[in-house]
Design a protein around this motif. Structure first.
Motif, mmCIF file in Angstrom:
data_model
loop_
_atom_site.group_PDB
_atom_site.id
_atom_site.type_symbol
_atom_site.label_atom_id
_atom_site.label_comp_id
_atom_site.label_asym_id
_atom_site.label_seq_id
_atom_site.Cartn_x
_atom_site.Cartn_y
_atom_site.Cartn_z
ATOM 1 N N ALA A 174 6.691 -32.128 -8.530
ATOM 2 C CA ALA A 174 7.087 -30.799 -8.057
ATOM 3 C C ALA A 174 7.763 -30.998 -6.706
ATOM 4 O O ALA A 174 7.357 -31.872 -5.920
ATOM 5 N N GLU A 175 8.786 -30.221 -6.431
ATOM 6 C CA GLU A 175 9.460 -30.351 -5.146
ATOM 7 C C GLU A 175 8.518 -29.926 -4.031
ATOM 8 O O GLU A 175 7.646 -29.071 -4.214
ATOM 9 N N GLY A 176 8.696 -30.532 -2.885
ATOM 10 C CA GLY A 176 7.812 -30.226 -1.744
ATOM 11 C C GLY A 176 6.612 -31.159 -1.702
ATOM 12 O O GLY A 176 6.066 -31.425 -0.642
ATOM 13 N N ALA A 274 -0.234 -15.520 -6.684
ATOM 14 C CA ALA A 274 0.791 -14.513 -6.974
ATOM 15 C C ALA A 274 1.916 -14.642 -5.955
ATOM 16 O O ALA A 274 1.705 -15.043 -4.817
ATOM 17 N N GLY A 275 3.114 -14.312 -6.372
ATOM 18 C CA GLY A 275 4.266 -14.426 -5.477
ATOM 19 C C GLY A 275 5.412 -13.576 -5.971
ATOM 20 O O GLY A 275 5.250 -12.755 -6.889
ATOM 21 N N PRO A 276 6.595 -13.799 -5.384
ATOM 22 C CA PRO A 276 7.747 -12.957 -5.747
ATOM 23 C C PRO A 276 8.408 -13.360 -7.060
ATOM 24 O O PRO A 276 9.468 -12.839 -7.405
ATOM 25 N N GLY A 277 7.780 -14.286 -7.792
ATOM 26 C CA GLY A 277 8.375 -14.775 -9.045
ATOM 27 C C GLY A 277 8.654 -16.255 -8.884
ATOM 28 O O GLY A 277 8.959 -16.710 -7.794
ATOM 29 N N PHE A 278 8.536 -16.990 -10.000
ATOM 30 C CA PHE A 278 8.814 -18.420 -9.874
ATOM 31 C C PHE A 278 10.316 -18.668 -9.781
ATOM 32 O O PHE A 278 11.118 -17.956 -10.354
ATOM 33 N N GLY A 279 10.651 -19.687 -8.994
ATOM 34 C CA GLY A 279 12.043 -20.118 -8.892
ATOM 35 C C GLY A 279 12.098 -21.597 -9.205
ATOM 36 O O GLY A 279 11.191 -22.139 -9.843
ATOM 37 N N GLY A 280 13.148 -22.247 -8.727
ATOM 38 C CA GLY A 280 13.312 -23.665 -9.003
ATOM 39 C C GLY A 280 14.238 -23.854 -10.184
ATOM 40 O O GLY A 280 14.418 -22.933 -10.993
ATOM 41 N N CYS A 282 13.993 -25.511 -12.856
ATOM 42 C CA CYS A 282 13.531 -25.931 -14.185
ATOM 43 C C CYS A 282 12.761 -24.913 -15.023
ATOM 44 O O CYS A 282 12.969 -24.851 -16.231
ATOM 45 N N PHE A 283 11.849 -24.144 -14.417
ATOM 46 C CA PHE A 283 10.984 -23.294 -15.252
ATOM 47 C C PHE A 283 11.807 -22.401 -16.189
ATOM 48 O O PHE A 283 11.589 -22.366 -17.391
ATOM 49 N N LYS A 284 12.770 -21.695 -15.616
ATOM 50 C CA LYS A 284 13.533 -20.745 -16.439
ATOM 51 C C LYS A 284 14.342 -21.494 -17.505
ATOM 52 O O LYS A 284 14.305 -21.145 -18.679
ATOM 53 N N THR A 449 5.306 -11.137 0.395
ATOM 54 C CA THR A 449 5.247 -11.441 -1.047
ATOM 55 C C THR A 449 4.487 -12.735 -1.328
ATOM 56 O O THR A 449 4.380 -13.155 -2.476
ATOM 57 N N ARG A 450 3.993 -13.393 -0.256
ATOM 58 C CA ARG A 450 3.332 -14.690 -0.457
ATOM 59 C C ARG A 450 1.886 -14.716 0.053
ATOM 60 O O ARG A 450 1.273 -15.781 0.110
ATOM 61 N N ASN A 451 1.407 -13.562 0.487
ATOM 62 C CA ASN A 451 0.050 -13.496 1.037
ATOM 63 C C ASN A 451 -0.199 -14.489 2.163
ATOM 64 O O ASN A 451 -1.181 -15.241 2.159
HETATM 65 C C1 UGA Z 1 7.747 -27.581 -11.425
HETATM 66 C C2 UGA Z 1 6.494 -28.262 -11.997
HETATM 67 O O1 UGA Z 1 5.377 -27.946 -11.177
HETATM 68 C C3 UGA Z 1 6.680 -29.781 -12.051
HETATM 69 O O2 UGA Z 1 5.546 -30.372 -12.685
HETATM 70 C C4 UGA Z 1 7.944 -30.094 -12.847
HETATM 71 O O3 UGA Z 1 8.174 -31.493 -12.853
HETATM 72 C C5 UGA Z 1 9.136 -29.401 -12.219
HETATM 73 O O4 UGA Z 1 8.886 -27.960 -12.186
HETATM 74 C C6 UGA Z 1 10.404 -29.563 -12.989
HETATM 75 O O5 UGA Z 1 10.392 -29.909 -14.153
HETATM 76 O O6 UGA Z 1 11.426 -29.276 -12.348
HETATM 77 P P1 UGA Z 1 8.735 -27.148 -9.006
HETATM 78 O O7 UGA Z 1 9.606 -26.163 -9.710
HETATM 79 O O8 UGA Z 1 9.381 -28.125 -8.114
HETATM 80 O O9 UGA Z 1 7.889 -28.003 -10.082
HETATM 81 O O10 UGA Z 1 7.652 -26.369 -8.121
HETATM 82 P P2 UGA Z 1 6.299 -25.580 -8.488
HETATM 83 O O11 UGA Z 1 5.303 -25.928 -7.477
HETATM 84 O O12 UGA Z 1 5.912 -25.747 -9.891
HETATM 85 O O13 UGA Z 1 6.718 -24.073 -8.216
HETATM 86 C C7 UGA Z 1 7.622 -23.399 -9.070
HETATM 87 C C8 UGA Z 1 7.707 -21.942 -8.658
HETATM 88 O O14 UGA Z 1 6.506 -21.254 -8.982
HETATM 89 C C9 UGA Z 1 7.923 -21.736 -7.155
HETATM 90 O O15 UGA Z 1 8.826 -20.683 -6.957
HETATM 91 C C10 UGA Z 1 6.544 -21.385 -6.649
HETATM 92 O O16 UGA Z 1 6.550 -20.621 -5.486
HETATM 93 C C11 UGA Z 1 5.989 -20.611 -7.827
HETATM 94 N N1 UGA Z 1 4.508 -20.633 -7.883
HETATM 95 C C12 UGA Z 1 3.856 -21.795 -8.141
HETATM 96 C C13 UGA Z 1 3.817 -19.465 -7.675
HETATM 97 O O17 UGA Z 1 4.405 -18.386 -7.431
HETATM 98 N N2 UGA Z 1 2.443 -19.488 -7.742
HETATM 99 C C14 UGA Z 1 1.753 -20.629 -8.002
HETATM 100 O O18 UGA Z 1 0.506 -20.580 -8.050
HETATM 101 C C15 UGA Z 1 2.481 -21.814 -8.206
#
Ligand code: UGA
Ligand code: NAD
Length: 473
Positions: A174-176, A274-280, A282-284, A449-451
């Motif tokens: 995961a990034e970070g 909880a947060g403002p929605g997942f980003g990054g 890959c998830f989407k 949005t991040r507590n």
């Molecule tokens: C995620 C996965 O955690 C990694 O295992 C995976 O390798 C990677 O995607 C990938 O395939 O790119 P990453 O997107 O870097 O990693 O970061 P995450 O820590 O997973 O966070 C994703 C998003 O979800 C962020 O916007 C984060 O703020 C949000 N999030 C995460 C929440 O809102 N609440 C949480 O409890 C956890």
């Protein structure tokens, strides 16, 4: 299979760069060349000033300092390094297709195909090809076909039989927290058919990963497991985010609920923030890909189920903007809003799919003037994400429907009406509420949005506080 001496990694991005850095650090006996067609990215990796590396990741600078130009090199010479390598990692981007069949859902594999063609053209002898990028199940088949047809055409090596062994070795960092994730992985997954190729890759990881954490399987299960891991993680975020809205309506508190359910071992305490929605990046895209594959196999119920995870994510971002506007008397036009955090999470400079993008765009659309501060995101990245040049930091009236870049929290909050916290950077946990409110216009709001905000202190200082997932204001 001989022990691996030379690795080439195609793609010097968020995965290729950190992953190869850690392998180089843990395997001084292996020479690693990370290649990329993006010249400026390679120049940044080679910059003598380590502050200019293209990626911000805690711990990365120190490794680059130890290994760069010793057994770790960054280069644009793709041909040469493919030619010399015993093992080639493909770590190129696999975004969602924007055009043609499957647009908006399927993965765009043109960079994978280009890499496979380059490997087919330039590799010699026995070469292990490792899929590091996240790929739709069965992509290895495509790579195999390209490689076998390319090698037949390879006149340069007409007398030498090229042989390719394809492995799937998805990355879970995961990034970070990438360096820590790579150094202490929960598991390393290797999928493949050829036992000796699997062993050769396993040997590399065994330099620092315990054997019982290295899982070997067939190639298709490995490819699919990566997509499913991301889908499950994203699903947890959407689940807790949906409940954050219910908490706000019922006067329950999302942190209390997350704690209570997380203590159940079967549920687990991680990924319940909880947060403002997942980003990054890959998830989407990975869920969209899962939806596409499920539909392809006629499993529309499966596809619809996973699509909802994205729907809730989009809804969460929209509802936050709506709420900010409503709380600020239904109008943000002519008001300055300080945005704290633009990266999709803390400890990264990555902004891809950051919830900040759509929230900021919507607030700009409403006519507000945004002053955006992020500890690691540079002005040009925000400009390209918002598709809009920054205004000049002058009067609010001259900046309606615009944004500007702030170099500090203090600069962002100057004369602002509200603060919106969008990423969970460490420095946002201990804001100087007193000092900040004195620089703002009254009444002053904080939308958290991040507590991360200390609600009691902020309220005592005079702020109107809205905090995600609890009864507020
Ligand atoms: C995620 C996965 O955690 C990694 O295992 C995976 O390798 C990677 O995607 C990938 O395939 O790119 P990453 O997107 O870097 O990693 O970061 P995450 O820590 O997973 O966070 C994703 C998003 O979800 C962020 O916007 C984060 O703020 C949000 N999030 C995460 C929440 O809102 N609440 C949480 O409890 C956890
Ligand atoms: P990225 O966009 O940061 O990096 C990819 C790099 O590949 C770019 O610099 C691009 O110029 C280069 N490239 C593309 N085609 C090339 C070619 N033919 N020859 C040479 N270079 C080429 O992408 P990323 O975030 O590192 O992701 C890479 C893959 O890893 C994706 O499939 C992604 O889903 C997966 N992944 C990403 C993460 C993450 O946290 N970012 C985590 C796990 C898995």
């Amino acid at each position: 299979m001989k022990p691996i001496k030379k690795i080439c990694c195609i793609g010097a991005g968020y995965v290729g760069g950190p992953t190869m850095s850690v392998i180089a650090d843990r395997c001084p006996h292996i020479l690693i060349n990370v290649v990329d067609t993006n010249k400026s990215r390679i120049e940044e990796w080679n910059d003598s000033n380590l502050e200019n590396l293209p990626i911000y990741e805690p711990g990365l600078k120190q490794i680059i300092k130890r290994c760069r130009n010793k057994n770790l090199f960054f280069s644009v010479n793709v041909q040469k390094h493919i030619h010399e390598a015993d093992m080639i990692f493909i770590s190129v981007n696999t975004p969602t297709k924007t055009k043609g069949i499957g647009a908006g859902q399927a993965s765009d594999l043109k960079w994978i195909e280009a890499s496979a063609r380059q490997i087919g053209k330039y590799a010699t002898g026995k070469t292990i090809v490792v899929e590091k990028s996240t790929l739709p199940v069965k992509t290895a088949e495509t790579i195999k076909k390209i490689l076998s047809s390319s090698s037949k055409l390879n006149k340069e090596n007409a007398n030498e039989l090229n042989e390719f062994f394809i492995l799937s070795n998805p990355e879970f960092l995961a990034e970070g927290t990438a360096i820590n994730d790579l150094e202490n992985p929960d598991r390393v997954l290797i999928g493949g058919e050829d036992k000796s190729a699997i062993e050769a890759l396993k040997e590399i990881y065994l330099n620092w990963v315990k054997e019982d954490k290295i899982l070997t399987t067939d190639i298709w299960s490995s490819e699919l497991s990566k997509l499913i891991a991301n889908a499950f993680l994203a699903q947890r975020v959407s689940s807790i985010n949906s409940i954050s809205a219910l908490c706000e309506s019922t006067q329950a508190n999302i942190n209390e609920v997350a704690k209570a359910i997380g203590m159940d071992k079967r549920i687990g305490k991680f990924f319940l923030k909880a947060g403002p929605g997942f980003g990054g990046s890959c998830f989407k895209k990975d869920i969209l890909n899962l939806v596409y594959i499920s539909n392809h196999f006629g499993l529309s119920e499966v596809a619809n189920y996973w699509e909802k995870v994205i729907e809730i994510n989009d809804w969460q971002k929209k509802r936050i903007t709506k709420l900010i506007v409503e709380k600020m008397f239904g109008n943000v036009s002519g008001k300055k809003i300080a945005i704290l955090g633009f990266a999709f999470k803390s400890n990264t400079n990555d902004t891809r799919e950051s919830p900040a993008i759509s929230i900021c765009k919507d607030l700009i659309e409403e006519g507000s003037y945004l002053s955006i501060f992020d500890p690691k995101v540079k002005i040009d990245k925000i400009k390209s994400e918002l598709e809009m040049s920054p205004g000049k930091n002058e009067s609010i009236q001259n900046n309606l429907g615009k944004w500007d870049y702030a170099n500090s929290i203090d600069e962002a909050v100057q004369r602002s009406d509200s603060i919106v916290v969008l990423s969970d950077w460490e420095e946002f946990y201990n804001l100087d509420y007193e000092g900040i409110i004195n620089k703002m216009r009254q009444p002053s709001w904080i939308f958290d949005t991040r507590n991360v905000v200390n609600i009691n202190i902020a309220k005592k200082t005079g702020f109107n506080v809205w905090s995600l997932g609890s009864a507020n204001l």
